[in-house]
Design a protein around this motif. Structure first.
Motif, PDB file in Angstrom:
ATOM      1  N   THR A 101       0.838  -1.211   0.000  1.00  0.00           N
ATOM      2  CA  THR A 101       0.000   0.000   0.000  1.00  0.00           C
ATOM      3  C   THR A 101       0.868   1.254   0.000  1.00  0.00           C
ATOM      4  O   THR A 101       0.564   2.246  -0.682  1.00  0.00           O
ATOM      5  CB  THR A 101      -0.921   0.009   1.229  1.00  0.00           C
ATOM      6  OG1 THR A 101      -1.672  -1.206   1.270  1.00  0.00           O
ATOM      7  CG2 THR A 101      -1.856   1.193   1.201  1.00  0.00           C
ATOM      8  N   ASN A 122       3.868   1.652  -1.283  1.00  0.00           N
ATOM      9  CA  ASN A 122       4.410   1.863  -2.631  1.00  0.00           C
ATOM     10  C   ASN A 122       3.339   2.384  -3.578  1.00  0.00           C
ATOM     11  O   ASN A 122       3.602   3.199  -4.460  1.00  0.00           O
ATOM     12  CB  ASN A 122       5.003   0.564  -3.165  1.00  0.00           C
ATOM     13  CG  ASN A 122       6.229   0.121  -2.360  1.00  0.00           C
ATOM     14  OD1 ASN A 122       6.943   0.973  -1.831  1.00  0.00           O
ATOM     15  ND2 ASN A 122       6.458  -1.191  -2.272  1.00  0.00           N
ATOM     16  N   ASN A 123       2.116   1.902  -3.387  1.00  0.00           N
ATOM     17  CA  ASN A 123       1.022   2.351  -4.241  1.00  0.00           C
ATOM     18  C   ASN A 123       0.681   3.825  -4.027  1.00  0.00           C
ATOM     19  O   ASN A 123       0.156   4.493  -4.914  1.00  0.00           O
ATOM     20  CB  ASN A 123      -0.231   1.511  -3.994  1.00  0.00           C
ATOM     21  CG  ASN A 123      -0.037   0.054  -4.442  1.00  0.00           C
ATOM     22  OD1 ASN A 123       0.805  -0.222  -5.317  1.00  0.00           O
ATOM     23  ND2 ASN A 123      -0.804  -0.866  -3.857  1.00  0.00           N
TER      24      ASN A 123
END
Length: 718
Positions: A94, A96-97
């Motif tokens: 999450t 990195n997103n």
């Protein structure tokens, strides 16, 4: 431990106890009683044991129950941790997103910062001019508000560069921003100069426009809050805006202190050649400090924030500035009474009701940090001043002695010898001059402190003692010069009479000084005073001897003719002695009563000694019925009684004589009886030996007993 072993031990102990209990057949009758006691004791022990075991079991049950609860909670915690781990597993993905979202948020914050400060960035030139005009118009709050907005714009932009240096050119962007906002430093400099000017003239401005002082202090307080915020921000982010902390409050205190220094330094007199320059300078300083502190208490205190404690802060400023100023005065070397002026001002005026203890100020002395001068500096000033006093004493007393010696050798008439009107007693001006000189110095030191006055008194007594010693030496030289040229100094006796009276006057004046300036509680150094009195008393006694010796010079030849054949033929010799002494003693009326008594005692002693010496000089030998004794003194009467005593009662009379006059020797008595040619020397010696053996402790010691110690003969008798 082995249970079987315990049972064996218990069994053995029981058998031993039974053996002790049943040692005689009669004790078997008590078997049932012993058995009942044993059963009761066993039942009591069993009940106690059961109670203990029951308590232990209850505790074990509680412990087991708590362990079960703990086990349940541990299992529950383990399950929760497991659930949390399961929830956290997808978070890195999450994170990195959300990278793109984070970038957009940062851009948005930067755009927001830029938009917030866009007006200041775009119109910086106009705002700088406006701010400078506010400063010129003394609209300092408006000017500071504009400055504060520009500083916030600059600092926020620099902060954005600081938190993401990888997206910017780092140092280059910071330099570019600071160069773009470089005119902010110009505004800051102008505002700071204005504030410094106002604070430097604080005591003047507070009279005419106190609101300007209040405005200045408000700006300083705002800057202090900004400094505190910047330092807090630095702890979390490591970023510190340029120029922070400004520390304007410290700057304000330094400016106020410098203003105080200028007030004190600006009041000093340039011309130090004036006699009372230091008195005037210190008085001007006192008035300035007093008026300034009154002004600060009434006008400055309401203008400054309470935490400034400005009144006591100013007291410290004046105290410190004054201490530095006084140190510079001391280093410039003081002269004479300038020491008195400075010491009196420091010890009395500064802390007294004329300045720090003034009723208008009501200063708490505990708020004053330290003395104006350190104790060692004050001690050095006192020592230097006492050295000046000592040099003055030495010079003046030497001049007085020289004047005395000039008068002794001057050829003035008797009528003009003692010009001062001291009544019938001969005196010179020396004692009065010395006393006035010492009294003036002690009165001056008394304006400083009692301790310095006492030190000055001890110094005065020491110098008076030295004067007395020199006076004694000069009088002795004067006597020898007179004896060398007897008829050259016509009024020797008159001058010696004045010397004797002078010494007595010095004793009286010394006691008067002690009464005036010697502290009643002071017991130390009292031997100095007693030694001084003793020195002048010795001087008087020696001068009295010189006076009497001079009177006896003219009758010395007459004493040599006593108890000779000429003496028997010419009975006017004693009258000649009396007439000559009467003529010499006629001037003794100018001696003070105590001195006259002293001189007459010495004269009586000297007359007796000369007469007895003539009597014992074996010049004449006569029968008892031919001896006629002429007796001028009681001692001579005693000797005359011995001389005409009956030979049978001589031992008794000699015993009485030896008891009254212990210092009379065998040789003296032998010489006395040399006049009696009717008594053989061997008989006289026998009587003397008997009297000495019969002699007890002295009945009474006559005042003139020591005469015999001074009567000695070189020639042998019989």
């Amino acid at each position: 431990m082995n249970m079987k072993h315990l049972e064996d031990e218990a069994r053995k102990a029981a058998l031993n106890e039974i053996k002790n209990m049943f040692k005689t057949p009669s004790q078997l009758e008590k078997l049932s009683e012993y058995k009942r006691r044993a059963e009761m004791k066993k039942a009591s022990a069993d009940a106690l044991l059961k109670s203990k075991i029951q308590n232990q079991l209850e505790s074990v049950k509680v412990g087991i129950k708590q362990l079960k609860v703990c086990l349940s909670e541990v299992q529950d915690a383990t399950n929760r941790v497991y659930d949390v781990n399961n929830l956290l597993e997808p978070l890195p993905i999450t994170y990195n997103n959300l990278e793109d979202f984070r970038s957009e948020v940062i851009k948005y914050a930067q755009y927001g910062t830029a938009m917030e400060h866009l007006t200041n960035i775009a119109n910086i030139e106009e705002k700088v001019k406006k701010t400078l005009q506010f400063i010129e118009d003394d609209k300092l709050l408006d000017a500071h508000q504009c400055l504060h907005e520009l500083e916030i714009s600059r600092d926020d932009l620099l902060y954005e560069v600081h938190i993401e240096p990888e997206k910017y050119s780092g140092t280059v962007d910071k330099i570019t921003l600071r160069k773009y906002f470089d005119k902010v430093d110009l505004i800051l400099q102008r505002l700071q100069e204005k504030i410094r000017l106002i604070l430097s003239r604080c005591l003047h401005i507070v009279r005419i426009k106190p609101t300007m002082i209040v405005t200045t202090l408000r700006i300083i307080e705002r800057e202090e809050n900004s400094d505190e915020y910047a330092l807090q921000q630095q702890k979390f982010s490591g970023f510190l805006p340029p120029g922070r902390p400004k520390k304007w409050r410290d700057m304000a205190m330094n400016i106020l202190y410098k203003g105080v220094v200028d007030r004190i330094e600006g009041s000093k007199l340039e011309n130090r050649s004036e006699k009372l320059w230091l008195v005037k300078d210190l008085e001007i300083t006192r008035k300035i400090i007093l008026n300034d502190l009154r002004l600060i208490k009434s006008l400055c205190t309401p203008c400054f924030p309470p935490d400034y404690n400005i009144f006591h802060q100013y007291i410290k400023f004046y105290h410190k500035a004054l201490a530095n100023y006084l140190n510079r005065i001391i280093k410039s070397k003081l002269e004479g009474n300038e020491y008195v002026t400075l010491l009196s001002w420091i010890l009395n005026t500064y802390n007294g009701s004329e300045l720090m203890s003034h009723s208008d100020l009501k200063i708490d002395s505990s708020k004053i940090t330290g003395p104006l001068l350190q104790p060692e500096q004050l001690k050095k000033l006192e020592t230097d001043y006492l050295e000046i006093i000592e040099r003055n004493y030495q010079e003046w007393m030497n001049n007085i002695l020289e004047k005395e010696k000039e008068e002794w050798l001057s050829k003035i008439t008797e009528e003009n010898m003692f010009q001062e009107n001291y009544g019938e007693f001969y005196l010179t001006s020396a004692p009065f001059t010395i006393f006035e000189m010492i009294k003036e110095h002690l009165e001056v030191t008394n304006t400083i402190s009692a301790d310095i006055t006492f030190d000055a008194l001890l110094l005065s007594m020491r110098r008076m003692e030295i004067f007395a010693q020199n006076y004694r030496s000069d009088v002795t030289d004067f006597k020898y010069r007179h004896l060398k040229n007897y008829y050259q100094i016509k009024y020797f006796q008159d001058h010696i009479i004045a010397v004797i009276n002078n010494n007595l006057k010095m004793i009286e004046l010394s006691r008067h000084l002690k009464l005036l300036y010697w502290p009643q509680s002071q017991a130390k150094h009292y031997e100095n005073f007693k030694r001084l009195i003793k020195t002048f008393q010795t001087n008087s006694e020696e001068a009295a001897v010189y006076l009497v010796e001079d009177a006896f010079i003219e009758i010395e030849s007459i004493f040599n003719e006593l108890f000779t054949s000429k003496w028997l033929q010419d009975r006017t010799l004693i009258k000649s002695i009396c007439k000559t002494l009467d003529k010499s003693f006629s001037k003794f009326i100018h001696l003070k009563p105590d001195n006259l008594t002293l001189v007459m005692n010495i004269a009586q002693k000297m007359l007796t000694m000369n007469y007895i010496k003539a009597l014992l000089s074996k010049r004449l030998s006569k029968q008892l019925n031919e001896i006629e004794i002429i007796t001028p003194i009681d001692l001579i009467l005693a000797l005359s009684d011995i001389l005409i005593a009956d030979i049978e009662l001589l031992v008794l009379d000699l015993t009485t004589l030896l008891g009254n006059y212990p210092s009379i020797s065998e040789d003296h008595i032998l010489r006395l009886f040399y006049i009696r040619s009717d008594i053989k020397p061997a008989i006289i010696r026998e009587k003397i030996h008997d009297a000495m053996q019969a002699k007890k402790s002295p009945i009474s010691t006559a005042k003139c007993d020591d005469i015999f110690k001074e009567i000695t003969f070189n020639n042998k008798l019989w």
